[in-house]
Scaffold this motif. Structure first.
Motif, PDB file in Angstrom:
ATOM      1  N   GLN A 127       0.996   1.050   6.798  1.00 59.99           N
ATOM      2  CA  GLN A 127       0.075   0.574   7.823  1.00 59.99           C
ATOM      3  C   GLN A 127      -1.100  -0.182   7.219  1.00 59.99           C
ATOM      4  O   GLN A 127      -1.717  -1.003   7.888  1.00 59.99           O
ATOM      5  N   SER A 128      -1.400   0.085   5.964  1.00 61.98           N
ATOM      6  CA  SER A 128      -2.513  -0.617   5.321  1.00 61.98           C
ATOM      7  C   SER A 128      -2.100  -1.982   4.798  1.00 61.98           C
ATOM      8  O   SER A 128      -2.937  -2.725   4.303  1.00 61.98           O
ATOM      9  N   GLY A 129      -0.804  -2.294   4.903  1.00 58.87           N
ATOM     10  CA  GLY A 129      -0.337  -3.613   4.496  1.00 58.87           C
ATOM     11  C   GLY A 129       0.562  -3.619   3.285  1.00 58.87           C
ATOM     12  O   GLY A 129       0.938  -4.692   2.803  1.00 58.87           O
ATOM     13  N   ALA A 130       0.922  -2.473   2.767  1.00 55.30           N
ATOM     14  CA  ALA A 130       1.810  -2.422   1.610  1.00 55.30           C
ATOM     15  C   ALA A 130       3.167  -3.043   1.965  1.00 55.30           C
ATOM     16  O   ALA A 130       3.675  -2.847   3.068  1.00 55.30           O
ATOM     17  N   THR A 131       3.711  -3.802   1.034  1.00 53.75           N
ATOM     18  CA  THR A 131       5.034  -4.394   1.246  1.00 53.75           C
ATOM     19  C   THR A 131       6.103  -3.340   1.003  1.00 53.75           C
ATOM     20  O   THR A 131       5.825  -2.264   0.452  1.00 53.75           O
ATOM     21  N   LEU A 132       7.322  -3.663   1.373  1.00 58.01           N
ATOM     22  CA  LEU A 132       8.427  -2.741   1.138  1.00 58.01           C
ATOM     23  C   LEU A 132       8.565  -2.469  -0.357  1.00 58.01           C
ATOM     24  O   LEU A 132       8.770  -1.326  -0.775  1.00 58.01           O
ATOM     25  N   ARG A 133       8.418  -3.496  -1.184  1.00 54.88           N
ATOM     26  CA  ARG A 133       8.495  -3.323  -2.646  1.00 54.88           C
ATOM     27  C   ARG A 133       7.374  -2.397  -3.125  1.00 54.88           C
ATOM     28  O   ARG A 133       7.592  -1.526  -3.961  1.00 54.88           O
ATOM     29  N   ASP A 134       6.154  -2.559  -2.581  1.00 52.64           N
ATOM     30  CA  ASP A 134       5.041  -1.671  -2.937  1.00 52.64           C
ATOM     31  C   ASP A 134       5.402  -0.222  -2.624  1.00 52.64           C
ATOM     32  O   ASP A 134       5.183   0.677  -3.435  1.00 52.64           O
ATOM     33  N   LEU A 135       5.950  -0.017  -1.441  1.00 53.47           N
ATOM     34  CA  LEU A 135       6.308   1.333  -1.026  1.00 53.47           C
ATOM     35  C   LEU A 135       7.405   1.916  -1.909  1.00 53.47           C
ATOM     36  O   LEU A 135       7.347   3.086  -2.289  1.00 53.47           O
ATOM     37  N   MET A 136       8.380   1.093  -2.236  1.00 52.60           N
ATOM     38  CA  MET A 136       9.464   1.568  -3.094  1.00 52.60           C
ATOM     39  C   MET A 136       8.930   1.999  -4.459  1.00 52.60           C
ATOM     40  O   MET A 136       9.333   3.034  -4.996  1.00 52.60           O
ATOM     41  N   THR A 137       7.998   1.225  -4.989  1.00 56.73           N
ATOM     42  CA  THR A 137       7.420   1.545  -6.293  1.00 56.73           C
ATOM     43  C   THR A 137       6.603   2.831  -6.209  1.00 56.73           C
ATOM     44  O   THR A 137       6.725   3.718  -7.058  1.00 56.73           O
TER      45      THR A 137
END
Length: 107
Positions: free
Chosen positions: A44-54
């Protein structure tokens, strides 16, 4: 978090978690719920899918997507932002004001 002065280990974590919940007057929460919440807030803060995966240590998008939950407020904010972008794109361009000839000579 320490349990009876000892370092937190898998063997004593359940007791420490139960004690923390009791102290906070909460019930029905699992430690894994923190992972859900943290990843949802990151999304919700704007993290990308790649950010979340990492952040989560996932190697597949499927696993990372399990933790994302759409909040109605966020969905409304996205729709509003898209509406504003569409309005701006559809606005007719205003013509440039013509420069005035200060001496009236027309040159």
């Amino acid at each position: 978090m320490r349990c009876g002065g000892a370092g937190l280990r898998r063997a004593n974590f359940t007791r420490a978690w139960a004690a923390a919940l009791k102290k906070a007057k909460l019930s029905g929460f699992h430690f894994h719920d923190l992972r859900h919440t943290g990843n949802t807030f990151a999304a919700q803060s704007g993290a990308t899918l790649r950010d979340l995966m990492t952040r989560m240590g996932h190697s597949s998008t499927r696993a990372a997507l399990i933790y994302q939950h759409t909040a109605m407020e966020r969905d409304r904010a996205i729709a509003d932002a898209l509406g504003k972008l569409a309005e701006e794109a559809l606005k007719p361009e205003e013509p440039e004001p013509e420069e005035q000839d200060p001496d009236g000579s027309g040159t």
